[in-house]
Design a protein around this motif. Structure first.
Motif, short mmCIF file in Angstrom:
data_model
loop_
_atom_site.label_atom_id
_atom_site.label_comp_id
_atom_site.label_asym_id
_atom_site.label_seq_id
_atom_site.Cartn_x
_atom_site.Cartn_y
_atom_site.Cartn_z
N ILE A 123 0.83 -1.20 0.00
CA ILE A 123 0.00 0.00 0.00
C ILE A 123 0.87 1.26 0.00
O ILE A 123 0.47 2.30 -0.52
CB ILE A 123 -0.97 -0.02 1.21
CG1 ILE A 123 -2.08 1.02 1.06
CG2 ILE A 123 -0.26 0.20 2.53
CD1 ILE A 123 -3.11 0.67 0.05
N THR A 124 2.10 1.14 0.57
CA THR A 124 3.02 2.28 0.54
C THR A 124 3.54 2.50 -0.88
O THR A 124 3.70 3.63 -1.33
CB THR A 124 4.20 2.03 1.49
OG1 THR A 124 3.69 1.83 2.80
CG2 THR A 124 5.16 3.21 1.50
N LEU A 125 3.80 1.38 -1.58
CA LEU A 125 4.38 1.50 -2.91
C LEU A 125 3.36 1.89 -3.96
O LEU A 125 3.69 2.52 -4.96
CB LEU A 125 5.04 0.17 -3.29
CG LEU A 125 6.27 -0.21 -2.46
CD1 LEU A 125 6.75 -1.60 -2.84
CD2 LEU A 125 7.39 0.80 -2.66
N VAL A 126 2.10 1.52 -3.76
CA VAL A 126 1.14 1.66 -4.85
C VAL A 126 0.89 3.13 -5.20
O VAL A 126 0.63 3.46 -6.36
CB VAL A 126 -0.18 0.90 -4.53
CG1 VAL A 126 -1.05 1.66 -3.56
CG2 VAL A 126 -0.95 0.62 -5.81
N ILE A 127 1.03 4.02 -4.22
CA ILE A 127 0.79 5.44 -4.52
C ILE A 127 1.89 6.01 -5.44
O ILE A 127 1.58 6.53 -6.51
CB ILE A 127 0.63 6.25 -3.22
CG1 ILE A 127 -0.58 5.73 -2.45
CG2 ILE A 127 0.48 7.74 -3.51
CD1 ILE A 127 -0.65 6.22 -1.02
N PRO A 128 3.19 5.87 -5.06
CA PRO A 128 4.20 6.33 -6.02
C PRO A 128 4.20 5.54 -7.33
O PRO A 128 4.48 6.11 -8.37
CB PRO A 128 5.52 6.15 -5.26
CG PRO A 128 5.22 5.22 -4.14
CD PRO A 128 3.79 5.43 -3.79
N TYR A 129 3.89 4.24 -7.27
CA TYR A 129 3.82 3.46 -8.52
C TYR A 129 2.80 4.06 -9.47
O TYR A 129 3.01 4.11 -10.68
CB TYR A 129 3.43 1.99 -8.25
CG TYR A 129 4.55 1.12 -7.79
CD1 TYR A 129 5.81 1.64 -7.54
CD2 TYR A 129 4.36 -0.25 -7.61
CE1 TYR A 129 6.85 0.82 -7.11
CE2 TYR A 129 5.38 -1.07 -7.18
CZ TYR A 129 6.61 -0.53 -6.93
OH TYR A 129 7.63 -1.35 -6.50
N PHE A 130 1.69 4.46 -8.90
CA PHE A 130 0.65 5.07 -9.73
C PHE A 130 1.23 6.28 -10.45
O PHE A 130 1.12 6.40 -11.69
CB PHE A 130 -0.55 5.45 -8.86
CG PHE A 130 -1.70 6.04 -9.61
CD1 PHE A 130 -2.48 5.25 -10.43
CD2 PHE A 130 -1.99 7.40 -9.51
CE1 PHE A 130 -3.54 5.79 -11.14
CE2 PHE A 130 -3.04 7.95 -10.21
CZ PHE A 130 -3.82 7.14 -11.03
N PRO B 54 10.51 4.89 -5.45
CA PRO B 54 9.14 5.07 -4.96
C PRO B 54 9.06 5.51 -3.51
O PRO B 54 8.22 6.34 -3.16
CB PRO B 54 8.50 3.69 -5.15
CG PRO B 54 9.28 3.06 -6.23
CD PRO B 54 10.68 3.56 -6.07
N MET B 57 9.82 9.01 -3.38
CA MET B 57 8.68 9.74 -3.94
C MET B 57 7.54 9.88 -2.94
O MET B 57 6.97 10.96 -2.76
CB MET B 57 8.14 9.02 -5.18
CG MET B 57 8.93 9.28 -6.46
SD MET B 57 8.37 8.16 -7.79
CE MET B 57 6.82 8.93 -8.22
N VAL B 58 7.21 8.77 -2.26
CA VAL B 58 6.05 8.81 -1.38
C VAL B 58 6.34 9.69 -0.16
O VAL B 58 5.46 10.41 0.32
CB VAL B 58 5.57 7.39 -1.00
CG1 VAL B 58 6.46 6.74 0.03
CG2 VAL B 58 4.14 7.41 -0.50
N TYR B 61 5.89 13.15 -1.51
CA TYR B 61 4.44 13.44 -1.63
C TYR B 61 3.86 13.84 -0.27
O TYR B 61 3.01 14.72 -0.18
CB TYR B 61 3.66 12.19 -2.07
CG TYR B 61 3.80 11.78 -3.51
CD1 TYR B 61 4.44 12.57 -4.46
CD2 TYR B 61 3.25 10.56 -3.94
CE1 TYR B 61 4.55 12.15 -5.78
CE2 TYR B 61 3.35 10.14 -5.25
CZ TYR B 61 4.01 10.93 -6.16
OH TYR B 61 4.10 10.52 -7.45
N PHE B 284 -7.38 6.53 -3.69
CA PHE B 284 -8.07 6.19 -4.93
C PHE B 284 -9.60 6.34 -4.86
O PHE B 284 -10.26 6.15 -5.88
CB PHE B 284 -7.64 4.80 -5.39
CG PHE B 284 -6.17 4.70 -5.66
CD1 PHE B 284 -5.61 5.25 -6.81
CD2 PHE B 284 -5.31 4.11 -4.73
CE1 PHE B 284 -4.25 5.19 -7.04
CE2 PHE B 284 -3.95 4.05 -4.96
CZ PHE B 284 -3.41 4.59 -6.12
N PHE B 289 -4.13 12.33 -2.41
CA PHE B 289 -2.89 11.57 -2.51
C PHE B 289 -1.87 11.97 -1.45
O PHE B 289 -1.05 11.16 -1.03
CB PHE B 289 -2.29 11.72 -3.91
CG PHE B 289 -3.04 10.95 -4.94
CD1 PHE B 289 -2.86 9.57 -5.07
CD2 PHE B 289 -3.96 11.56 -5.78
CE1 PHE B 289 -3.56 8.84 -6.00
CE2 PHE B 289 -4.66 10.84 -6.73
CZ PHE B 289 -4.47 9.47 -6.84
N ALA B 296 0.65 6.23 4.25
CA ALA B 296 1.49 5.15 3.73
C ALA B 296 2.87 5.17 4.37
O ALA B 296 3.44 4.10 4.66
CB ALA B 296 1.62 5.27 2.21
#
Lengths: 280, 318
Positions: A123-130, B54, B57-58, B61, B284, B289, B296
Motif C-alpha cells: 500500500i506504501t508503494l502503490v501510490i508512487p507506482y501510480f 518510490p 517519492m512517497v 508526496y 483512490f 494523494f 502510507a
C-alpha cells in the motif's frame, strides 16, 4: 504390554480424530465452493443446504468460458504471471550466483535490503507506482504490471536461489574455471542445469505470487481488457448482482493453474520454500 | 569481508592464473572485484526503480499539498501527518489492524503447530499423512480474491454457516456476520486465519522433521512423558522458526488488503477498516494523494520496526 498397546491404539484414535476434524476445517469451504459452482443460482441458498443438488449442471462454467471478457482475464493473468516468472528467474539466478559464490563489500547490506523488501507494504508503494507508471506511459499496460509485480517476487526468489546454490558444492563450478572457463560459463553450463529442481520451486512460487496479486492489478489497470483474474472475480461480484454459481466457477477456473503447479511439484516446492523461509 | 582494506591499491600485476586455487579471494586483481556487482546489477537497478525511488517519492508526496492532482504542489511540512494522526478513522483503522494481526498470528501459530504435530506423528502411514498434508495446504493455494468470495458465500445470512449454527441451536436466526458491526471484524479475521495457517504449518513441519531423534531418545531415557518432551525438546528446537514466522506473519497480515476490500470494504461503520484500506481510500476514492502518502509512510515506519527484528533474527541464526 497390553496397556502399552491400548495406549498406542488410543493415541492413534486421537490423532486420527484430530486429523479428520482439521481436514474438515480446511476442506469444507473448498468443497462448498466446488458444489456451488455446479448449482443453478436459485439453489445456492436452498434450505436445507445440499452438497449435490438435483439441478447439477455445468452452466456456470459454460457461462464463464463462453464469455470473451472473462477469458481475457485468464489470458492477461497467464501473460503477466508467465513473464514475471521468466524475468524473475533470470535476475534471481544472477543475483543468487553473486551471493553464493563471491565475497564482496556491502554483501550483508545488500542482502539485508533484499530481505527487508518483503516487509515494505504494497500500500506504501502503490501510490508512487501510480505516479511513476503514469509518468512512464505504462499505465494500463502489461509492462507496468509485470515490472511492479517483480518487487515482491524478486526478493524471495533471490533468497531461495541463493539458499539452493549454497547447497551445491563449490568444486562443481570451480572445475570449469580450472579448465580456463569463466564464472559466466560455470553458471550457465553447470550450476543452472544442476539447479533445475530448485529453480522450478522458485518459478512456481513466483508464478503464484503474480497470479494472485490484487492491489497493483486493481490500481495500475483501468480497462477490462487489461484486468487479471482476481479483479475479474471481484467484478463479477458487482456486475451480475451475485451470480454465486458463476463466481464460484470463475474462482475454481482461476485456481486451477496454481493447483496444478502445486500438485505437480509439491515435493520440490515445499522443500525449496522451507529452505528459503527458514534458512534464508 | 574487509578485503577492500587488506589489499594495497598498487597490487603487483601478477594476477594468478584463473585456475590456481587462490588461497584467498582478496588477492585477485581489482577489476575482478567488480564481477559480483555485474551479476547483481539487474537486481540493483530493479530495486532502485521499484523500491528506493518510490519510497523517496512517497515521502516527498507526504510533505506537499495535494500531489498528483495538483499541478505545482507546495511544501506543507507535517500538515498531512497531523491530519492523518488526528483523523478518528485512522485511529480506528490502527486499532482494528492491531486486533486483526495479533489474533491472526496467534491463531496461525496454534493451528499451524497443531496440524504440523499431527502430520509428524509416527502412528500413521506415509500415504495417509501425504493426503492430509495436501488437504491442510488447500486454503493456501487459493488467491485472496477467491477466499473472500468463498467466505462471503459461507457467511451469508442465508448461508451454510448460519444453517449449521441454527441447527445446533447456537443462534436463533441467520446472523449477518459481515454486515453486523459487532461481528464483522471477527468474521474477516476468521477468514484470514483459515487462509494463512498453512504457511506456518509447512515451515514448522520441516523444522519438526529436522529435530534429531537422539534428543527424544535422551529425554525418554530420563523418563520424560510426551508433554515434557514437547515442552523441553520440541518447543525449544522450534523456537527460531516460530519467531521468524511470527514476525513475518505480523508483517504480511498487517499488509492484507484484498481480503478486507472484497469482504467488507472496511465497513460496516469502519469496523473492519485497516491501515491498508484507509490508505487506499484516501488515495483512490478521495483522491487525497498527499494524506494517503502520509498514511502510507506511517504504515511503512510501523512495518520497518517489525522488519528490523526479522532481519536481526535471520542474521543471528546464520
Amino acid at each position: 504390554m497390553a496397556g502399552v498397546k491400548r495406549r498406542h491404539t488410543l493415541a492413534k484414535a486421537g490423532v486420527v480424530t484430530g486429523l479428520v476434524l482439521g481436514g474438515l476445517f480446511a476442506a469444507l469451504p473448498v468443497l462448498w465452493m466446488l458444489s456451488t459452482s455446479f448449482k443453478g443460482n436459485g439453489e445456492v441458498f436452498a434450505n436445507p443446504p445440499q452438497l449435490i443438488t438435483e439441478g447439477f449442471s455445468f452452466d456456470a462454467y459454460r457461462e464463464i468460458l463462453g464469455n470473451g471478457e472473462q477469458l481475457r482475464f485468464f489470458l492477461n493473468s497467464y501473460i503477466v504471471a508467465g513473464a514475471v516468472t521468466l524475468l524473475t528467474l533470470l535476475v534471481a539466478v544472477l543475483a543468487g550466483f553473486a551471493f553464493s559464490r563471491f565475497t564482496f563489500p556491502f554483501q550483508r547490506t545488500i542482502n539485508a535490503v533484499i530481505v527487508s523488501v518483503q516487509a515494505v507494504p504494497p500500500i506504501t508503494l502503490v501510490i508512487p507506482y501510480f505516479g511513476l507508471v503514469v509518468a512512464l506511459g505504462l499505465y494500463n499496460t502489461y509492462p507496468g504490471l509485470i515490472l511492479t509485480h517483480m518487487v515482491f517476487t524478486l526478493p524471495y526468489a533471490i533468497i531461495m536461489t541463493t539458499a539452493y546454490l549454497n547447497t551445491l558444492p563449490k568444486e562443481l563450478d570451480e572445475s570449469v574455471k580450472v579448465d580456463g572457463g569463466t564464472g559466466w560459463t560455470a553458471l550457465w553450463r553447470i550450476l543452472v542445469p544442476v539447479s533445475v529442481p530448485g529453480l522450478i520451486a522458485v518459478g512456481v512460487y513466483t508464478f503464484m505470487i503474480s497470479w494472485n496479486e490484487y492491489l497493483f492489478a486493481l490500481t495500475l489497470t483501468r480497462t477490462n481488457d487489461m484486468r487479471t483474474v482476481p479483479i475479474g472475480i471481484q467484478m463479477l461480484m458487482g456486475q451480475h448482482s451475485y451470480e454465486w454459481n458463476q463466481m464460484m466457477a470463475m474462482s475454481i477456473l482461476g485456481s486451477i493453474p496454481v493447483l496444478v503447479l502445486f500438485l505437480l511439484f509439491q515435493r520440490r516446492f515445499i522443500g525449496g520454500l522451507t529452505a528459503g523461509a527458514v534458512k534464508a | 569481508m574487509t578485503s577492500a582494506h587488506v589489499e594495497p591499491v598498487t597490487a603487483p600485476p601478477v594476477a594468478p592464473p584463473a585456475g590456481r586455487p587462490a588461497p584467498g579471494r582478496a588477492r585477485v586483481n581489482p577489476a575482478r572485484r567488480l564481477i559480483p556487482y555485474a551479476y547483481l546489477s539487474p537486481t540493483i537497478v530493479l530495486m532502485m526503480v521499484l523500491m528506493v525511488v518510490p519510497i523517496v517519492m512517497v515521502v516527498g508526496y507526504s510533505f506537499r499539498d495535494n500531489v498528483i492532482v495538483q499541478e505545482n504542489p507546495v511544501l506543507v511540512g507535517f500538515a498531512n501527518y497531523t491530519k492523518v494522526l488526528t483523523d478518528p478513522d485512522f485511529l480506528v483503522a490502527l486499532k482494528n489492524t492491531a486486533v486483526f494481526i495479533s489474533v491472526s498470528t496467534v491463531a496461525h501459530l496454534v493451528l499451524g503447530l497443531g496440524f504440523a504435530l499431527m502430520l509428524n506423528t509416527q502412528l500413521l502411514s506415509g500415504v495417509t499423512k501425504a493426503v492430509f498434508r495436501i488437504v491442510y495446504i488447500l486454503p493456501w493455494l487459493f488467491t485472496i480474491a477467491v477466499i473472500a468470495v468463498i467466505w462471503r458465500l459461507l457467511l451469508d445470512p442465508a448461508g451454510v454457516v448460519n444453517y449449521v449454527l441454527q441447527t445446533l441451536g447456537l443462534v436463533q436466526e441467520g446472523v449477518n456476520w459481515l454486515g453486523d458491526p459487532s461481528t464483522a471484524l471477527w468474521a474477516v479475521t476468521f477468514a484470514n486465519v483459515w487462509s494463512g495457517y498453512p504457511f506456518f504449518m509447512i515451515s514448522l513441519l520441516a523444522a519438526l522433521q529436522g529435530i534429531s531423534a537422539d534428543l527424544y531418545e535422551a529425554a525418554a531415557v530420563d523418563g520424560a512423558g510426551p508433554l515434557r518432551r514437547f515442552l523441553n525438546v520440541t518447543l525449544p528446537q522450534l523456537r527460531p522458526v516460530i519467531i521468524s514466522m511470527a514476525v513475518l506473519d505480523l508483517i504480511w497480515t498487517s499488509q492484507q488488503f484484498a481480503l478486507i476490500w472484497m469482504m467488507t470494504g472496511g465497513g460496516p461503520l469502519n469496523t473492519t477498516e485497516m491501515l491498508s484500506t484507509y490508505t487506499y481510500k484516501q488515495a483512490f476514492s478521495e483522491y487525497e494523494f498527499a494524506t494517503a502518502s502520509a498514511a502510507a509512510v506511517i504504515v511503512l515506519l510501523l512495518t520497518m520496526v517489525l522488519a528490523f527484528f526479522y532481519v536481526r533474527q535471520q542474521q543471528r541464526e546464520r
